[in-house]
Design a protein around this motif. Structure first.
Motif, PDB file in Angstrom:
ATOM      1  N   LEU A 107       1.312   8.985   0.747  1.00 19.39           N
ATOM      2  CA  LEU A 107       1.414   8.215   1.990  1.00 19.39           C
ATOM      3  C   LEU A 107       2.872   7.913   2.305  1.00 19.39           C
ATOM      4  O   LEU A 107       3.311   8.041   3.464  1.00 19.39           O
ATOM      5  N   ARG A 125       2.298   2.101  -3.474  1.00 19.39           N
ATOM      6  CA  ARG A 125       1.321   2.528  -4.471  1.00 19.39           C
ATOM      7  C   ARG A 125       0.790   3.931  -4.212  1.00 19.39           C
ATOM      8  O   ARG A 125       0.028   4.454  -5.026  1.00 19.39           O
ATOM      9  N   ASN A 126       1.155   4.538  -3.083  1.00 23.19           N
ATOM     10  CA  ASN A 126       0.612   5.848  -2.738  1.00 23.19           C
ATOM     11  C   ASN A 126       1.775   6.782  -2.388  1.00 23.19           C
ATOM     12  O   ASN A 126       2.272   6.775  -1.258  1.00 23.19           O
ATOM     13  N   LYS A 158       0.829  -1.205   0.000  1.00 19.18           N
ATOM     14  CA  LYS A 158       0.000   0.000   0.000  1.00 19.18           C
ATOM     15  C   LYS A 158       0.861   1.252   0.000  1.00 19.18           C
ATOM     16  O   LYS A 158       0.534   2.253  -0.633  1.00 19.18           O
ATOM     17  N   ARG A 160      -4.557   8.652  10.755  1.00 15.26           N
ATOM     18  CA  ARG A 160      -6.001   8.549  10.986  1.00 15.26           C
ATOM     19  C   ARG A 160      -6.585   9.874  11.472  1.00 15.26           C
ATOM     20  O   ARG A 160      -7.751  10.179  11.200  1.00 15.26           O
ATOM     21  N   ARG A 179     -10.268   9.212   4.611  1.00 18.31           N
ATOM     22  CA  ARG A 179      -9.518   8.721   3.455  1.00 18.31           C
ATOM     23  C   ARG A 179      -8.837   7.401   3.821  1.00 18.31           C
ATOM     24  O   ARG A 179      -7.680   7.389   4.268  1.00 18.31           O
ATOM     25  N   PRO A 180      -9.521   6.282   3.667  1.00 16.29           N
ATOM     26  CA  PRO A 180      -8.943   4.998   4.076  1.00 16.29           C
ATOM     27  C   PRO A 180      -7.688   4.627   3.304  1.00 16.29           C
ATOM     28  O   PRO A 180      -6.880   3.836   3.788  1.00 16.29           O
ATOM     29  N   GLU A 181      -7.489   5.199   2.119  1.00 15.47           N
ATOM     30  CA  GLU A 181      -6.268   4.882   1.371  1.00 15.47           C
ATOM     31  C   GLU A 181      -5.027   5.454   2.052  1.00 15.47           C
ATOM     32  O   GLU A 181      -3.903   5.039   1.735  1.00 15.47           O
ATOM     33  N   MET A 182      -5.215   6.382   2.998  1.00 21.03           N
ATOM     34  CA  MET A 182      -4.096   6.954   3.750  1.00 21.03           C
ATOM     35  C   MET A 182      -3.933   6.303   5.124  1.00 21.03           C
ATOM     36  O   MET A 182      -3.151   6.776   5.944  1.00 21.03           O
ATOM     37  N   HIS A 183      -4.663   5.227   5.384  1.00 16.85           N
ATOM     38  CA  HIS A 183      -4.592   4.553   6.681  1.00 16.85           C
ATOM     39  C   HIS A 183      -3.801   3.258   6.554  1.00 16.85           C
ATOM     40  O   HIS A 183      -4.054   2.446   5.654  1.00 16.85           O
ATOM     41  N   VAL A 184      -2.833   3.062   7.412  1.00 16.93           N
ATOM     42  CA  VAL A 184      -2.101   1.793   7.501  1.00 16.93           C
ATOM     43  C   VAL A 184      -1.924   1.463   8.977  1.00 16.93           C
ATOM     44  O   VAL A 184      -2.042   2.337   9.841  1.00 16.93           O
ATOM     45  N   THR A 212       2.506  -2.596   8.877  1.00 18.93           N
ATOM     46  CA  THR A 212       2.779  -2.308   7.470  1.00 18.93           C
ATOM     47  C   THR A 212       4.034  -1.461   7.328  1.00 18.93           C
ATOM     48  O   THR A 212       4.854  -1.677   6.423  1.00 18.93           O
TER      49      THR A 212
END
Length: 379
Positions: free
Chosen positions: A129, A125-126, A122, A151, A157-162, A166
């Protein structure tokens, strides 16, 4: 089978078979083609993954309005496994997004498509992030602090959450290239790889006398309600040549330091422990919990001399002596790693212990360990 045998069975040329197996790029009038998809043959034994038959059973029972816990019990799985399977591999009905359908064969196809490894991470790919994480690591933030900040700053924006695991994976796993390798130096430990723990349970006991394990320690020690239960350890100096012993009372967090100017042999540690605990009143001498360090080889002799039983933690389980581990971290402000600890006098150790016992603690409702201990002695 080998490529040659597989091509012979199918009845095609081996070059054609290789194109089918590996895929091909577009060239001239030939279109690009993906590689052939591997067929996963399910095994007959128990599996950690749900199989197609399990998914058919889930779909049938959902149609019968069975609960998730009922389905889990029938399949011998955790309810969270069934709930996660329905959420991941179900789909909204066409034309009515409020209704959810679980189709077993589509669910199996989705699960098979997600299983192949390796996968792009993840973070890789970002770019935004990745930059956010790298900037905070440069500031020596821990991965858990970074994930909480993500968070907070990007709540929708869940694509910015890890999760912090990770981040550790992106740092530790070579070849992924998600985060710069040198950023691992900003971690608390400074390690660029995980410390192996798998051999901890294979260690042989170091002691002549049998150990009494922490599982046999009285329940009153666990809940910290009764004072007099202590945790102990050593902090080690430069090249392992010097040490200072630490004792922490579990109920009050009161600290005592052992003076070991001549080394940390079993005899010296035993004598220092006996000398220190003899200054305590009887109701503060109930038990001592230690790790499996070799310095406690004469634990039986200590128990005979003081009537204090010694309980040993499990291997590689520092959290079983959490108060002591936390105190050792505080003591490193006074006794840094890589320094000679034998130069500190008994009076200096007493001064450091007094200073620590005079600090207010949040876990004691902002009382100091000395105040809490005084109340117990007065009572």
């Amino acid at each position: 089978m080998s490529s040659t045998e597989a091509c012979r069975r199918v009845g095609i040329n081996i070059r054609t078979g290789k194109r089918w197996r590996n895929g091909r790029n577009a060239s001239g009038k030939h279109k690009a083609a993906p590689p052939a998809r591997r067929t996963v043959v399910p095994s007959s034994g128990p599996s950690r993954y749900l199989r197609e038959a399990d998914r058919i059973h889930i779909a049938d029972r959902l149609r019968e309005k069975a609960s998730v816990r009922q389905i889990a019990a029938e399949l011998g799985r955790s309810p969270s496994t069934i709930s996660r399977e329905i959420r991941r591999n179900g789909m909204p009905l066409r034309g009515d997004a409020s209704r959810w359908a679980y189709r077993p064969f589509a669910a199996q196809a989705r699960a098979d498509a997600r299983r192949p490894r390796p996968k792009p991470g993840k973070i890789s790919r970002n770019p935004r992030l990745r930059t956010f994480i790298q900037d905070r690591l440069d500031l020596r933030w821990s991965p858990e602090q970074i994930c909480q900040a993500l968070r907070t700053q990007f709540p929708r924006r869940p694509e910015m959450h890890v999760v912090h695991e990770t981040v550790y994976q992106a740092l530790y796993v070579q070849g992924r290239g998600e985060l710069r390798r040198e950023l691992a130096q900003a971690l608390r430990t400074g390690r660029a790889r995980r410390k192996p723990r798998h051999q901890a349970q294979q260690r042989r006991t170091r002691f002549r006398d049998p150990m009494v394990m922490i599982s046999e320690r009285p329940a009153e020690a666990e809940d910290r309600a009764v004072p007099g239960h202590w945790e102990g350890d050593l902090i080690i100096g430069k090249d392992g040549a010097s040490a200072i012993g630490t004792l922490v009372e579990r109920s009050t967090r009161y600290v005592l330091l052992l003076h070991l100017p001549n080394g940390r042999s079993t005899e010296l540690v035993r004598d220092a422990l006996v000398e220190t605990v003899q200054t305590l009143p009887a109701h503060l001498k109930r038990s001592l919990t230690w790790d499996q360090g070799s310095e406690m080889g004469r634990h039986r002799e200590f128990t005979v001399a003081t009537d204090i039983p010694v309980y040993f933690c499990d291997p590689a389980s520092p959290w079983q002596r959490g108060s002591n581990e936390n105190t050792n971290g505080l003591l490193r402000q006074y006794f840094p790693k890589g320094t000679d600890l034998s130069v500190h006098s008994r009076e200096h150790l007493a001064t450091v212990a007094t200073e620590l016992n005079g600090r207010p603690r949040k876990t004691l409702d902002w009382e100091t360990p000395a105040e809490r201990l005084h109340k117990l002695l007065a009572a």
